[in-house]
Design a protein around this motif. Structure first.
Motif, PDB file in Angstrom:
ATOM      1  N   THR A   1      51.754  34.867  38.632  1.00 44.66           N
ATOM      2  CA  THR A   1      52.083  36.104  39.092  1.00 44.66           C
ATOM      3  C   THR A   1      52.820  36.789  37.835  1.00 44.66           C
ATOM      4  OG1 THR A   1      54.167  35.666  40.160  1.00 44.66           O
ATOM      5  CG2 THR A   1      52.276  35.645  41.575  1.00 44.66           C
ATOM      6  N   HIS A   2      52.960  38.210  37.797  1.00 44.86           N
ATOM      7  CA  HIS A   2      53.534  38.980  36.942  1.00 44.86           C
ATOM      8  C   HIS A   2      53.081  38.470  35.463  1.00 44.86           C
ATOM      9  CE1 HIS A   2      55.985  38.774  40.503  1.00 44.86           C
ATOM     10  NE2 HIS A   2      56.042  40.136  40.461  1.00 44.86           N
ATOM     11  N   CYS A   3      51.716  38.354  35.112  1.00 42.67           N
ATOM     12  CA  CYS A   3      51.435  38.266  33.807  1.00 42.67           C
ATOM     13  C   CYS A   3      51.056  39.304  32.957  1.00 42.67           C
ATOM     14  CB  CYS A   3      50.147  37.239  34.153  1.00 42.67           C
ATOM     15  SG  CYS A   3      50.352  35.811  34.808  1.00 42.67           S
ATOM     16  N   PRO A   4      51.740  39.685  31.914  1.00 48.20           N
ATOM     17  CA  PRO A   4      51.754  40.862  31.373  1.00 48.20           C
ATOM     18  C   PRO A   4      50.512  40.747  30.451  1.00 48.20           C
ATOM     19  CG  PRO A   4      53.516  39.837  30.506  1.00 48.20           C
ATOM     20  CD  PRO A   4      52.968  38.879  31.532  1.00 48.20           C
ATOM     21  N   ALA A   5      49.866  42.250  30.320  1.00 44.99           N
ATOM     22  CA  ALA A   5      48.764  42.533  29.291  1.00 44.99           C
ATOM     23  C   ALA A   5      49.291  43.685  28.778  1.00 44.99           C
ATOM     24  CB  ALA A   5      47.594  42.798  30.264  1.00 44.99           C
ATOM     25  N   PRO A   6      49.736  43.284  27.404  1.00 45.21           N
ATOM     26  CA  PRO A   6      50.594  44.431  26.679  1.00 45.21           C
ATOM     27  C   PRO A   6      49.552  45.264  25.902  1.00 45.21           C
ATOM     28  CG  PRO A   6      50.837  42.263  25.551  1.00 45.21           C
ATOM     29  CD  PRO A   6      50.323  41.992  27.013  1.00 45.21           C
ATOM     30  N   ALA A   7      49.742  46.339  25.482  1.00 44.57           N
ATOM     31  CA  ALA A   7      49.019  47.380  24.758  1.00 44.57           C
ATOM     32  C   ALA A   7      49.154  47.026  23.349  1.00 44.57           C
ATOM     33  CB  ALA A   7      49.396  48.791  24.939  1.00 44.57           C
ATOM     34  N   LYS A   8      48.201  47.611  22.406  1.00 45.72           N
ATOM     35  CA  LYS A   8      48.347  47.350  21.003  1.00 45.72           C
ATOM     36  C   LYS A   8      48.291  48.687  20.265  1.00 45.72           C
ATOM     37  CE  LYS A   8      43.771  48.168  20.064  1.00 45.72           C
ATOM     38  NZ  LYS A   8      43.282  49.527  19.349  1.00 45.72           N
ATOM     39  N   LEU A   9      48.666  48.630  19.070  1.00 42.56           N
ATOM     40  CA  LEU A   9      48.691  49.768  18.215  1.00 42.56           C
ATOM     41  C   LEU A   9      47.872  49.514  17.023  1.00 42.56           C
ATOM     42  CD1 LEU A   9      52.091  51.639  18.472  1.00 42.56           C
ATOM     43  CD2 LEU A   9      50.131  52.295  19.778  1.00 42.56           C
ATOM     44  N   ASN A  10      46.943  50.439  16.526  1.00 40.13           N
ATOM     45  CA  ASN A  10      46.574  49.961  14.885  1.00 40.13           C
ATOM     46  C   ASN A  10      47.337  50.778  13.972  1.00 40.13           C
ATOM     47  OD1 ASN A  10      43.964  50.244  17.060  1.00 40.13           O
ATOM     48  ND2 ASN A  10      43.586  48.800  15.439  1.00 40.13           N
TER      49      ASN A  10
ATOM     50  N   ALA B   1      45.611  46.639  11.160  1.00 40.54           N
ATOM     51  CA  ALA B   1      46.719  45.808  11.469  1.00 40.54           C
ATOM     52  C   ALA B   1      47.129  46.165  12.799  1.00 40.54           C
ATOM     53  CB  ALA B   1      47.798  46.183  10.593  1.00 40.54           C
ATOM     54  N   PHE B   2      47.168  45.079  13.392  1.00 37.69           N
ATOM     55  CA  PHE B   2      47.446  45.267  15.263  1.00 37.69           C
ATOM     56  C   PHE B   2      48.798  44.969  15.299  1.00 37.69           C
ATOM     57  CE2 PHE B   2      43.044  43.752  15.710  1.00 37.69           C
ATOM     58  CZ  PHE B   2      42.302  44.749  16.208  1.00 37.69           C
ATOM     59  N   VAL B   3      49.799  45.802  16.123  1.00 34.93           N
ATOM     60  CA  VAL B   3      51.004  45.226  16.699  1.00 34.93           C
ATOM     61  C   VAL B   3      50.922  45.460  18.277  1.00 34.93           C
ATOM     62  CG1 VAL B   3      51.872  47.667  16.441  1.00 34.93           C
ATOM     63  CG2 VAL B   3      53.373  45.637  16.274  1.00 34.93           C
ATOM     64  N   LEU B   4      51.560  44.475  18.727  1.00 31.33           N
ATOM     65  CA  LEU B   4      51.717  44.537  20.308  1.00 31.33           C
ATOM     66  C   LEU B   4      53.022  45.554  20.613  1.00 31.33           C
ATOM     67  CD1 LEU B   4      51.425  40.729  21.381  1.00 31.33           C
ATOM     68  CD2 LEU B   4      49.693  42.586  21.685  1.00 31.33           C
ATOM     69  N   ILE B   5      52.966  46.113  21.515  1.00 29.09           N
ATOM     70  CA  ILE B   5      54.133  46.854  22.336  1.00 29.09           C
ATOM     71  C   ILE B   5      54.278  46.472  23.501  1.00 29.09           C
ATOM     72  CG2 ILE B   5      53.968  48.705  20.498  1.00 29.09           C
ATOM     73  CD1 ILE B   5      52.580  50.275  22.598  1.00 29.09           C
ATOM     74  N   ASP B   6      55.673  47.047  23.827  1.00 28.10           N
ATOM     75  CA  ASP B   6      56.079  46.463  25.348  1.00 28.10           C
ATOM     76  C   ASP B   6      55.902  47.184  26.459  1.00 28.10           C
ATOM     77  OD1 ASP B   6      58.045  48.522  24.626  1.00 28.10           O
ATOM     78  OD2 ASP B   6      59.711  47.181  25.319  1.00 28.10           O
ATOM     79  N   ARG B   7      54.723  47.968  26.267  1.00 27.12           N
ATOM     80  CA  ARG B   7      54.078  48.534  27.594  1.00 27.12           C
ATOM     81  C   ARG B   7      52.880  47.813  27.883  1.00 27.12           C
ATOM     82  NH1 ARG B   7      54.922  53.453  29.913  1.00 27.12           N
ATOM     83  NH2 ARG B   7      53.576  54.583  31.149  1.00 27.12           N
ATOM     84  N   ALA B   8      52.720  47.486  29.320  1.00 23.26           N
ATOM     85  CA  ALA B   8      51.791  46.485  29.744  1.00 23.26           C
ATOM     86  C   ALA B   8      50.995  46.849  31.057  1.00 23.26           C
ATOM     87  CB  ALA B   8      52.188  45.127  29.696  1.00 23.26           C
TER      88      ALA B   8
ATOM     89  N   ARG C   1      49.454  59.357  14.031  1.00 18.93           N
ATOM     90  CA  ARG C   1      48.234  59.088  13.855  1.00 18.93           C
ATOM     91  C   ARG C   1      47.704  58.407  15.163  1.00 18.93           C
ATOM     92  NH1 ARG C   1      48.136  54.807   9.294  1.00 18.93           N
ATOM     93  NH2 ARG C   1      48.932  56.539   8.049  1.00 18.93           N
ATOM     94  N   MET C   2      46.375  58.513  14.967  1.00 20.55           N
ATOM     95  CA  MET C   2      45.667  58.186  16.509  1.00 20.55           C
ATOM     96  C   MET C   2      45.537  56.300  16.444  1.00 20.55           C
ATOM     97  SD  MET C   2      41.803  59.232  17.706  1.00 20.55           S
ATOM     98  CE  MET C   2      41.028  57.985  16.523  1.00 20.55           C
ATOM     99  N   THR C   3      45.728  55.923  17.591  1.00 20.39           N
ATOM    100  CA  THR C   3      45.319  54.366  17.564  1.00 20.39           C
ATOM    101  C   THR C   3      43.930  54.033  18.249  1.00 20.39           C
ATOM    102  OG1 THR C   3      45.989  52.267  18.392  1.00 20.39           O
ATOM    103  CG2 THR C   3      46.193  54.089  20.073  1.00 20.39           C
ATOM    104  N   GLY C   4      43.267  53.171  17.256  1.00 20.80           N
ATOM    105  CA  GLY C   4      42.020  52.581  17.830  1.00 20.80           C
ATOM    106  C   GLY C   4      40.847  53.777  17.427  1.00 20.80           C
ATOM    107  N   SER C   5      40.070  53.887  18.577  1.00 29.13           N
ATOM    108  CA  SER C   5      39.155  55.009  18.307  1.00 29.13           C
ATOM    109  C   SER C   5      39.707  56.033  19.514  1.00 29.13           C
ATOM    110  CB  SER C   5      38.015  54.432  19.076  1.00 29.13           C
ATOM    111  OG  SER C   5      38.011  53.879  20.455  1.00 29.13           O
ATOM    112  N   GLY C   6      40.961  56.002  19.912  1.00 28.22           N
ATOM    113  CA  GLY C   6      41.619  57.192  20.521  1.00 28.22           C
ATOM    114  C   GLY C   6      41.477  56.841  21.926  1.00 28.22           C
ATOM    115  N   ALA C   7      42.174  57.763  22.880  1.00 27.65           N
ATOM    116  CA  ALA C   7      42.605  59.009  22.371  1.00 27.65           C
ATOM    117  C   ALA C   7      44.175  59.356  21.952  1.00 27.65           C
ATOM    118  CB  ALA C   7      42.382  59.849  23.612  1.00 27.65           C
ATOM    119  N   CYS C   8      45.000  58.039  22.418  1.00 29.09           N
ATOM    120  CA  CYS C   8      46.486  58.087  22.402  1.00 29.09           C
ATOM    121  C   CYS C   8      46.903  58.047  20.881  1.00 29.09           C
ATOM    122  CB  CYS C   8      46.925  56.648  22.903  1.00 29.09           C
ATOM    123  SG  CYS C   8      46.939  56.808  24.593  1.00 29.09           S
TER     124      CYS C   8
END
Length: 295
Positions: free
Chosen positions: A5-14, A33-40, A246-253
């Motif tokens: 339980t409580h297994c995180p799947a964190p977001a990434k930014l390019n 360049a990928f970086v993990l961030i602590d929102r998941a 800047r945008m991350t990945g193919s957007g939209a964030c």
């Protein structure tokens, strides 16, 4: 063990994303360049008495059979059958979904990666990290990165990964309120596909020398997304007044890096109410890798 339980799947930014070419099969060649961030997102896995794979949480707009979570679980289940001759038990999968779809944060791929990592442990399947990365690649080009689980310089279609060090940062992220289909970006006539390749040391040297918060390179997909989706362009323009947005990945964030949390908070408080905004910080390693290393 019959659950995880409580297994995180964190977001990434390019941090940057260059399109350097295109293979004969149509896949685009990238450098990023990928970086993990602590929102998941957060997932729970509970073994069943039968062999069924079930998603027990409704995810609006994503039918269960199409969900990467379910597809990843079934893929690993069949791989275990191939290796051992026995089908592992089924599993109920619940998800607390907070990462937006079509946001460029890798949410679906991260969910699938967490599923592969968690079930590899829960089923005692014994696949190595590289074997899990190879298994996940056909489902999504970003999945290997999340299993790799640390800041990475990526090439190829995104699967050729090398660890790279970047300074820890706080990020302000804006969700412009639109979903950007990846296919609409990569098939656009306006996408450039000839950015000259860089070497990893160029990227590393930039962060060693830069003191002003400027990011390396650019996101080649941004010019297409901002043309097709005006809210993305508006978010980039607004956030650019506060730093190198800047945008991350193919957007939209859209995101911007800051040296400290107070700097991020000051910008976050000014974000117009038409957008959802939040802050996050760099993760050095995927939380599941740390968790499993301690077991």
């Amino acid at each position: 063990m019959n659950s995880l339980t409580h297994c995180p799947a964190p977001a990434k930014l390019n941090l940057f994303l260059h399109v350097t070419g295109r293979r004969p099969d149509g896949y685009h060649l990238l450098q990023t360049a990928f970086v993990l961030i602590d929102r998941a997102d957060t997932l729970d896995f509970t073994l069943r008495d039968d062999e069924a794979i079930r998603r027990v949480t409704d995810v609006p707009g994503v039918p269960e059979e199409q969900d990467l979570i379910v597809r990843a679980a079934r893929l690993l289940q069949q791989e275990v059958l191939r290796r051992t001759g026995a089908l592992p038990p089924g599993v109920d999968i619940a998800i607390d979904k907070i990462l937006p779809m079509g946001g460029g944060l890798g949410g679906g791929s991260s969910d699938a990666a967490t599923t592969l990592m968690a079930l590899n442990r829960l089923w005692d399947a014994g696949l190595t990290q590289q074997e899990l990365m190879d298994l996940g690649l056909p489902l999504g080009a970003d999945i290997p990165f999340f299993i790799f689980g640390e800041t990475a310089f990526a090439e190829g279609v995104g699967e050729a990964l090398r660890p790279v060090a970047v300074p820890a940062r706080w990020y302000v992220v804006i969700e412009p309120g639109v979903q950007v289909p990846t296919a609409s970006i990569f098939t656009s006539e306006h996408l450039t596909r000839n950015t000259p390749p860089v070497i990893m040391s160029d990227f590393s040297r930039h962060y060693a020398d830069s003191q002003d918060g400027r990011q390396f390179g650019r996101n080649d997909l941004q010019q297409v997304a901002t043309r097709l989706f005006p809210p993305v362009a508006e978010a980039v323009e607004w956030l650019a007044a506060h730093g190198d947005a800047r945008m991350t990945g193919s957007g939209a964030c859209v995101f911007c890096a800051f040296h400290s949390e107070p700097e991020a908070d000051a910008v976050l408080q000014q974000i117009p109410s038409i957008w959802k905004g939040w802050k996050a910080r760099t993760l050095e390693k995927h939380p599941l890798l740390r968790r499993f290393a301690g077991n």
